[in-house]
Structures are given as C-alpha cells and as structure tokens.
Design an enzyme around this catalytic site. Structure first.
Site, PDB file in Angstrom:
ATOM      1  N   HIS A  55      -3.199  12.780  -1.393  1.00 51.01           N
ATOM      2  CA  HIS A  55      -2.818  11.358  -1.469  1.00 51.01           C
ATOM      3  C   HIS A  55      -1.412  11.155  -0.913  1.00 51.01           C
ATOM      4  O   HIS A  55      -0.421  11.493  -1.561  1.00 51.01           O
ATOM      5  CB  HIS A  55      -2.863  10.879  -2.927  1.00 51.01           C
ATOM      6  CG  HIS A  55      -2.646   9.406  -3.068  1.00 51.01           C
ATOM      7  ND1 HIS A  55      -3.590   8.550  -3.593  1.00 51.01           N
ATOM      8  CD2 HIS A  55      -1.587   8.615  -2.741  1.00 51.01           C
ATOM      9  CE1 HIS A  55      -3.124   7.314  -3.590  1.00 51.01           C
ATOM     10  NE2 HIS A  55      -1.902   7.324  -3.078  1.00 51.01           N
ATOM     11  N   HIS A  57       0.922   8.399   2.039  1.00 51.22           N
ATOM     12  CA  HIS A  57       0.927   7.240   2.948  1.00 51.22           C
ATOM     13  C   HIS A  57       1.773   7.613   4.157  1.00 51.22           C
ATOM     14  O   HIS A  57       2.988   7.394   4.163  1.00 51.22           O
ATOM     15  CB  HIS A  57       1.517   6.012   2.243  1.00 51.22           C
ATOM     16  CG  HIS A  57       0.747   5.579   1.037  1.00 51.22           C
ATOM     17  ND1 HIS A  57      -0.046   4.449   1.028  1.00 51.22           N
ATOM     18  CD2 HIS A  57       0.620   6.138  -0.195  1.00 51.22           C
ATOM     19  CE1 HIS A  57      -0.627   4.328  -0.169  1.00 51.22           C
ATOM     20  NE2 HIS A  57      -0.236   5.343  -0.924  1.00 51.22           N
ATOM     21  N   GLN A 150      -3.199  -2.668   1.181  1.00 50.58           N
ATOM     22  CA  GLN A 150      -1.977  -2.679   0.356  1.00 50.58           C
ATOM     23  C   GLN A 150      -1.738  -4.020  -0.353  1.00 50.58           C
ATOM     24  O   GLN A 150      -1.241  -4.063  -1.469  1.00 50.58           O
ATOM     25  CB  GLN A 150      -0.767  -2.344   1.241  1.00 50.58           C
ATOM     26  CG  GLN A 150       0.592  -2.425   0.561  1.00 50.58           C
ATOM     27  CD  GLN A 150       0.836  -1.287  -0.401  1.00 50.58           C
ATOM     28  OE1 GLN A 150       1.187  -0.181   0.013  1.00 50.58           O
ATOM     29  NE2 GLN A 150       0.650  -1.536  -1.692  1.00 50.58           N
ATOM     30  N   HIS A 208      -6.670   2.872  -5.096  1.00 53.58           N
ATOM     31  CA  HIS A 208      -5.429   2.790  -5.877  1.00 53.58           C
ATOM     32  C   HIS A 208      -5.790   1.998  -7.129  1.00 53.58           C
ATOM     33  O   HIS A 208      -5.908   0.776  -7.078  1.00 53.58           O
ATOM     34  CB  HIS A 208      -4.338   2.064  -5.090  1.00 53.58           C
ATOM     35  CG  HIS A 208      -3.620   2.936  -4.126  1.00 53.58           C
ATOM     36  ND1 HIS A 208      -4.243   3.534  -3.067  1.00 53.58           N
ATOM     37  CD2 HIS A 208      -2.309   3.326  -4.082  1.00 53.58           C
ATOM     38  CE1 HIS A 208      -3.352   4.261  -2.399  1.00 53.58           C
ATOM     39  NE2 HIS A 208      -2.181   4.151  -2.994  1.00 53.58           N
ATOM     40  N   GLU A 211      -2.559   1.162 -11.030  1.00 57.28           N
ATOM     41  CA  GLU A 211      -1.216   1.746 -10.895  1.00 57.28           C
ATOM     42  C   GLU A 211      -0.212   0.742 -11.443  1.00 57.28           C
ATOM     43  O   GLU A 211       0.531   0.082 -10.713  1.00 57.28           O
ATOM     44  CB  GLU A 211      -0.888   2.086  -9.430  1.00 57.28           C
ATOM     45  CG  GLU A 211       0.411   2.879  -9.317  1.00 57.28           C
ATOM     46  CD  GLU A 211       0.835   3.154  -7.883  1.00 57.28           C
ATOM     47  OE1 GLU A 211       0.185   2.635  -6.957  1.00 57.28           O
ATOM     48  OE2 GLU A 211       1.826   3.880  -7.699  1.00 57.28           O
ATOM     49  N   ASP A 307       2.156  11.192  -2.460  1.00 57.20           N
ATOM     50  CA  ASP A 307       2.183   9.739  -2.332  1.00 57.20           C
ATOM     51  C   ASP A 307       3.144   9.241  -1.249  1.00 57.20           C
ATOM     52  O   ASP A 307       2.737   8.514  -0.361  1.00 57.20           O
ATOM     53  CB  ASP A 307       2.508   9.064  -3.671  1.00 57.20           C
ATOM     54  CG  ASP A 307       1.920   7.665  -3.798  1.00 57.20           C
ATOM     55  OD1 ASP A 307       1.100   7.283  -2.945  1.00 57.20           O
ATOM     56  OD2 ASP A 307       2.271   6.962  -4.761  1.00 57.20           O
ATOM     57  N   TRP A 313       8.838   3.595  -1.523  1.00 58.45           N
ATOM     58  CA  TRP A 313       8.413   3.948  -2.879  1.00 58.45           C
ATOM     59  C   TRP A 313       9.017   5.251  -3.364  1.00 58.45           C
ATOM     60  O   TRP A 313       9.041   5.508  -4.566  1.00 58.45           O
ATOM     61  CB  TRP A 313       6.883   4.019  -2.957  1.00 58.45           C
ATOM     62  CG  TRP A 313       6.265   2.692  -2.671  1.00 58.45           C
ATOM     63  CD1 TRP A 313       6.110   1.665  -3.548  1.00 58.45           C
ATOM     64  CD2 TRP A 313       5.752   2.226  -1.414  1.00 58.45           C
ATOM     65  NE1 TRP A 313       5.532   0.598  -2.917  1.00 58.45           N
ATOM     66  CE2 TRP A 313       5.304   0.912  -1.616  1.00 58.45           C
ATOM     67  CE3 TRP A 313       5.638   2.794  -0.138  1.00 58.45           C
ATOM     68  CZ2 TRP A 313       4.740   0.139  -0.595  1.00 58.45           C
ATOM     69  CZ3 TRP A 313       5.070   2.037   0.883  1.00 58.45           C
ATOM     70  CH2 TRP A 313       4.635   0.732   0.649  1.00 58.45           C
TER      71      TRP A 313
END
Ligand code: FE2
Length: 412
Positions: A55, A57, A150, A208, A211, A307, A313
């Site tokens: 996982h 991005h 997203q 997702h 979260e 992630d 993030w």
C-alpha cells in the site's frame, strides 16, 4: 550460479541455492559447485523473498512541501494540499518522481508494489503516467495499479465515469474511499459501485476503508458483505480500517465473524496512521491503528504498507518497510519473540496474498523464479533490531541491488 550459506527465512541452518536461467533449480543443505560455476558465499546471512509494498501512493511521492506543508498533520489537510498539487501534474513530473521513488524502494529489497493512483482528476494524468511506468519498470519491479478516488466517487463530479474510464485504461485494482463521501448513503453506494465495477472488469478491489477515528464509520461491514455475497472474497482488501480501533468491543466481536467468513485481506499502515490519527483528540490520544493482533489471531490475512513517501501525508516516509514493521510491532504491542520472528511475513508472504500473486511465482522453491534478497544479518530478529541493510536483491537471477556493508569504528 551457486549461492552458498544462506539462511532462508526462519530456517535453523544455512543452505545452498542454485539458480539457472533465472529460476531456482536446487535448494539443498549442500550443493557441489560445477566446473566453471560462479559461486557466491553469503556466510550464513539471511535470505528472504523480495519485500512487497502492499500500500503506497507513488503518484504523490516526493512532493512534501510543494506547494505547501501539511502543518496540521491531518489526513484531511493532506488531501487539500494534494488537491492543489494535483492541478500542476504532468506525465513527465509523475514519471521523474516515481523513477526516484522506486529506486529508493529497490534499495530496501522491494520488488512488488501496489500503488494507489488518484483518479479524481478529469485528465487522469497520474494514471496515464503510471500505466506507462508499469511497463517501463517491469523488469525491476512489478507495479499493481489501483484506481483510487481520493476525493470520492459519489461526492466528486463525474466520479463514477472517471472510475469506469480508469478501469477501461487497464488498472489492476478498483478502489474507493467510503469515509470521505458526503453521506453514509453515498458511502454504501460507492462500495456497491466499486465492487460491481471490479466484477465487471474482472479486477481486484482495495478500499481506503474507515480511515478515520469516527467509531460510527462502518464502511467495512458493507465491503465485507459485498465480498462475501458477490463471491469476490480474497480478491478484496480493506486498507487502513483505523476506525476499528475505536469500535466498541461488542460490535467488533460481532463484526469479526463476518470478516472471517468474507475472506478479505487487510492492509495496516501503522507508521502513517499513528501520525495522522488521533488528531481531533486531546488526551488520551488514540493510536488509530487497526486491530492487527485480533485479526491475525482470527486467521485473517494482514499485511503492512508504507502509504506515503515524503508527501503531504508523511514528510518522513522513507520507503523502507523495515521501519513500518518496527513501528507496527511497537504500536500494536505485538512484541512477543514469536511475533517479532514472524513479522517479516507482513511485508512478504502476507503481502503476496494481498496482491493476489500466484503462490508458485513467489518465495523459495525449485522451479520458481529466482527472486530473493540478502540481508546483512543472520536472522530477521537481528535484521529488524539493528536495521541491517539489504546487501543484494535478485530478480530472475539478475542482481538489481548491491550494497557494501559499512563498519563504523567506535573510538572509545
Ligand atoms: Fe493510503
């Protein structure tokens, strides 16, 4: 080619491995070198199957601070910052950053990556770039691409049409983000849509899911029910599921039955979620990591992901999944010796199940592709404790990474 003195995974004693034409042809306690055969003696070091990033991005990797930093450290400010950055994306920009990011990952023994790609962009710029990268990089890294909405499916203009276009362009996995949708109804609709789209195009699902620290965020029960009733089962993954941390135990106990029946996989991203979650709390602050120990004890497959690599993030994401396991064991309190010894599986075998890799194509076994890494430690416990470097990474017999071990001099 003969590799001698490798300790495979948790084996008590080292063994020898022969590789011919990119395939393991023998794995035995002792193999005798053939005339003229190249021999590499690894002196009892640890060999693992390649590390799998289940996982991440990559489209946002290496953008931290551009156009601004996420000062609140929340998931939602991260989404706002990325939304601004997204407007300036070009195919070249995405490719240049992803090339740097995957080389960083390769250093840490990663050969398989499931990357979520934001498709809430009318031009689908990042997706166009990533589909080209999947082909360009395939000899060094297997990229699995998730169409990730997203900013929502039902809550974003033409969200369903963008997802459908992405599916038609050749993604591997369909995503969703139910906790970000405007309403609970939209949340359920988005999951129904995503599962139906995946079934129509014969794709995997990775959502997702929940979260958020909201104990009323219940996307997971819908996702697991769809997986069960539509027969999608282990083709479905629930990522993050941080709200389970805040579920009351009576509800979670009831939910666990469904989760077990459904056969779905989980991905936890403990490093990033300990940073993003609990941000609306004063004290005590929740850790906001899904219930890894309870899921594992119930026989449910859980893998760990990074992630974010230096993005809105997580400005400090390194790409090294050893850091994620190290943090994850602490924060989930899975620090029993056997739990530590088995923890490499979160980023190898468990992640292989999440990615739905062919079991005969991964791991050590005669006839399988010769893909493995060598760490500068005799066991996983020592590799994890002392952050041992990956000395070599082999893919189909070809060496992708070579690291010289460094020996610090302690001057006292
Ligand atoms: Fe994510």
């Amino acid at each position: 080619m003969l590799f001698t003195n490798l300790r495979i995974e948790d084996a008590e004693t080292p063994c020898d491995i022969r590789v011919e034409d990119g395939v393991f042809t023998a794995i035995e306690e002792t193999l005798t070198p053939r005339e003229g055969e190249e021999v590499v003696d690894w002196e009892g070091r640890l060999a693992l199957p390649p590390i799998i990033e289940s996982h991440v991005h990559l489209d946002s990797a290496l953008t931290a601070g551009d156009p601004r930093w996420n000062e609140s450290g929340t998931l939602f400010e991260g989404i706002e910052v990325w939304s601004e950055r997204k407007r300036t994306l070009t195919v070249e920009d995405v490719k240049e950053r992803v090339h740097r990011a995957v080389r960083q990952q390769a250093r840490f023994g990663i050969q398989y990556v499931r990357t979520h790609v934001d498709v809430t962009d009318p031009d689908l710029t990042a997706l166009t770039a990533m589909l080209e990268l999947r082909e360009e990089l395939k000899d060094a890294i297997t990229l699995q691409i998730v169409a990730f909405p997203q900013e929502g499916i039902q809550s974003f203009p033409d969200g369903e049409a963008l997802m459908r276009r992405a599916a038609g362009m050749g993604v591997d996995v369909i995503g969703a983000i139910p906790h970000f949708e405007f309403t609970r109804e939209y949340s359920v609709d988005s999951l129904n849509f995503a599962c139906a789209l995946a079934q129509e195009f014969d794709l995997l699902v990775d959502v997702h899911c929940d979260e958020i620290d909201d104990e009323a965020s219940r996307g997971l029960e819908t996702l697991a029910t769809r997986a069960l009733e539509m027969g999608l089962r282990d083709r479905v993954t629930a990522s993050h599921t941080t709200a389970t941390h805040s579920y009351n135990n009576a509800y979670f106990t009831k939910l666990l039955r469904l989760l077990t029946m459904s056969g779905i996989n989980f991905v936890s991203n403990p490093l990033v979620n300990t940073h993003l979650q609990g941000r609306a709390d004063t004290f005590p602050k929740r850790r906001g990591v899904t219930r890894v120990e309870e899921l594992t004890a119930a026989g449910i497959n859980v893998s760990f992901g990074q992630d974010d690599i230096v993005d809105p993030w997580n400005p400090l994401g390194t790409g090294n999944l050893r850091d994620v396991v190290f943090n994850g064991l602490h924060v989930t309190q899975m620090m029993g010796k056997e739990q530590i010894d088995r923890s490499y599986r979160f980023i190898t075998h468990n992640a292989a199940r999440t990615l739905h890799l062919d079991p005969e194509s991964y791991g050590f076994g005669v006839g399988r592709p010769a893909r493995f890494i060598v760490l500068d430690a005799p066991t996983w416990y020592e590799a994890l404790s002392f952050n041992a470097p990956v000395l070599a990474s082999y893919r189909d017999g070809r060496q992708l990474v070579r690291t010289q071990p460094s020996t610090p001099e302690i001057l006292f």
